[in-house]
Design an enzyme around this catalytic site. Structure first.
Site, PDB file in Angstrom:
ATOM      1  N   SER A  53       0.799  -1.222   0.000  1.00 47.60           N
ATOM      2  CA  SER A  53       0.000   0.000   0.000  1.00 47.60           C
ATOM      3  C   SER A  53       0.833   1.274   0.000  1.00 47.60           C
ATOM      4  O   SER A  53       0.313   2.350  -0.284  1.00 47.60           O
ATOM      5  CB  SER A  53      -0.941   0.015   1.217  1.00 47.60           C
ATOM      6  OG  SER A  53      -0.199   0.149   2.414  1.00 47.60           O
ATOM      7  N   LYS A 127       1.097   4.612   6.756  1.00 52.52           N
ATOM      8  CA  LYS A 127       0.520   5.471   5.717  1.00 52.52           C
ATOM      9  C   LYS A 127       1.200   6.843   5.783  1.00 52.52           C
ATOM     10  O   LYS A 127       1.957   7.145   6.693  1.00 52.52           O
ATOM     11  CB  LYS A 127      -0.994   5.658   5.923  1.00 52.52           C
ATOM     12  CG  LYS A 127      -1.803   4.375   6.044  1.00 52.52           C
ATOM     13  CD  LYS A 127      -1.887   3.583   4.766  1.00 52.52           C
ATOM     14  CE  LYS A 127      -2.698   2.300   4.956  1.00 52.52           C
ATOM     15  NZ  LYS A 127      -2.610   1.412   3.772  1.00 52.52           N
TER      16      LYS A 127
END
Length: 245
Positions: A53, A127
């Site tokens: 991701s 993230k």
């Protein structure tokens, strides 16, 4: 002169020397373990990357170091890559692993305790910070860009998008980040279950600051990828501060 009386007298100091040596070794090990635990808990921590991701910035099975201490004083900023504990419902349930021998479990517990094992990384996510507390974050404008407090940002330098795709997100959103929360997104936008994907949860897709472990700053493994993790400050330089309420 008989040696029978001398030998026991010689063995006693030797035994005491051996016990003293073993005691000193044990003390050194305990101090080293305590120092490692303090470092892991308050200063630095190691994690591995389990998914794609954050590609191209971080690849699957990369090992990273996370700074836990500095953000306590400076806070977080746009572009920081952060590691955080699942706010609830972001990660699928982890299937129960088969039982391992006691010695293996004990060794893993010790290594995790001192920060050498990353077995607890499966409970955390990594993230990039896009929205800080108070920010109004919207996607997308006519050019497919995210705007923060009305200012568009050009994320081309770190986004991993399919060829021909220029939109920063395939999901539209319009959010204002609450106090003590962050809005985070993965660099591999089309393959990242980030804040956008969890807006229907009670937390609204925001990450509580109390869940954030720290700022990822260094890739340590594999060696050919060793280096600092770029926060791309230039992308966010024109973003105005959030309006106070």
């Amino acid at each position: 002169m008989s040696t029978d009386a001398v030998e026991p007298a010689e063995k006693a100091p030797r035994r005491r020397s051996l016990l003293t040596f073993l005691r000193d070794v044990l003390v050194i090990i305990l101090i080293a373990a305590l120092v490692s635990f303090v470092v892991k808990t308050f200063v630095l921590r190691s994690f591995y990357i389990p998914s794609g991701s954050m590609e191209r910035t971080l690849l699957i099975n990369d090992r990273i170091l996370v700074d836990e201490l500095t953000p306590q004083w400076t806070g977080y900023d746009h572009g920081d890559v952060v590691v955080f504990k699942d706010p609830g419902g972001w990660l699928p349930p982890v299937p129960q692993a088969p039982a391992r021998p006691f010695i293996v479990e004990a060794a893993d517990w010790v290594l995790t305790f001192v920060g050498l094992s990353t077995s607890d990384a499966q409970d955390h996510l990594v993230k990039r910070v896009i929205g800080l507390p108070g920010d109004h974050v919207v996607c997308c404008n006519a050019l497919g860009q995210i705007t923060i407090n009305g200012s568009p940002i050009d994320e081309a330098s770190y986004l991993d998008l399919p060829a021909g795709d220029t939109a920063a997100s395939d999901v539209d959103f319009d959010v204002t980040v609450p106090a003590d929360r962050l809005w985070v997104m993965g660099d591999n936008r089309d393959h990242s279950q980030d804040s956008r994907a969890h807006q229907e949860l009670p937390g609204g897709g925001f990450v509580p600051l109390e869940n954030v472990v720290g700022r990822a700053f260094l890739t340590t493994w594999p060696l050919d990828r060793f280096g600092l993790i770029d926060t791309h400050d230039e992308v966010f330089r024109s973003v105005p501060a959030a309006k106070s309420k």
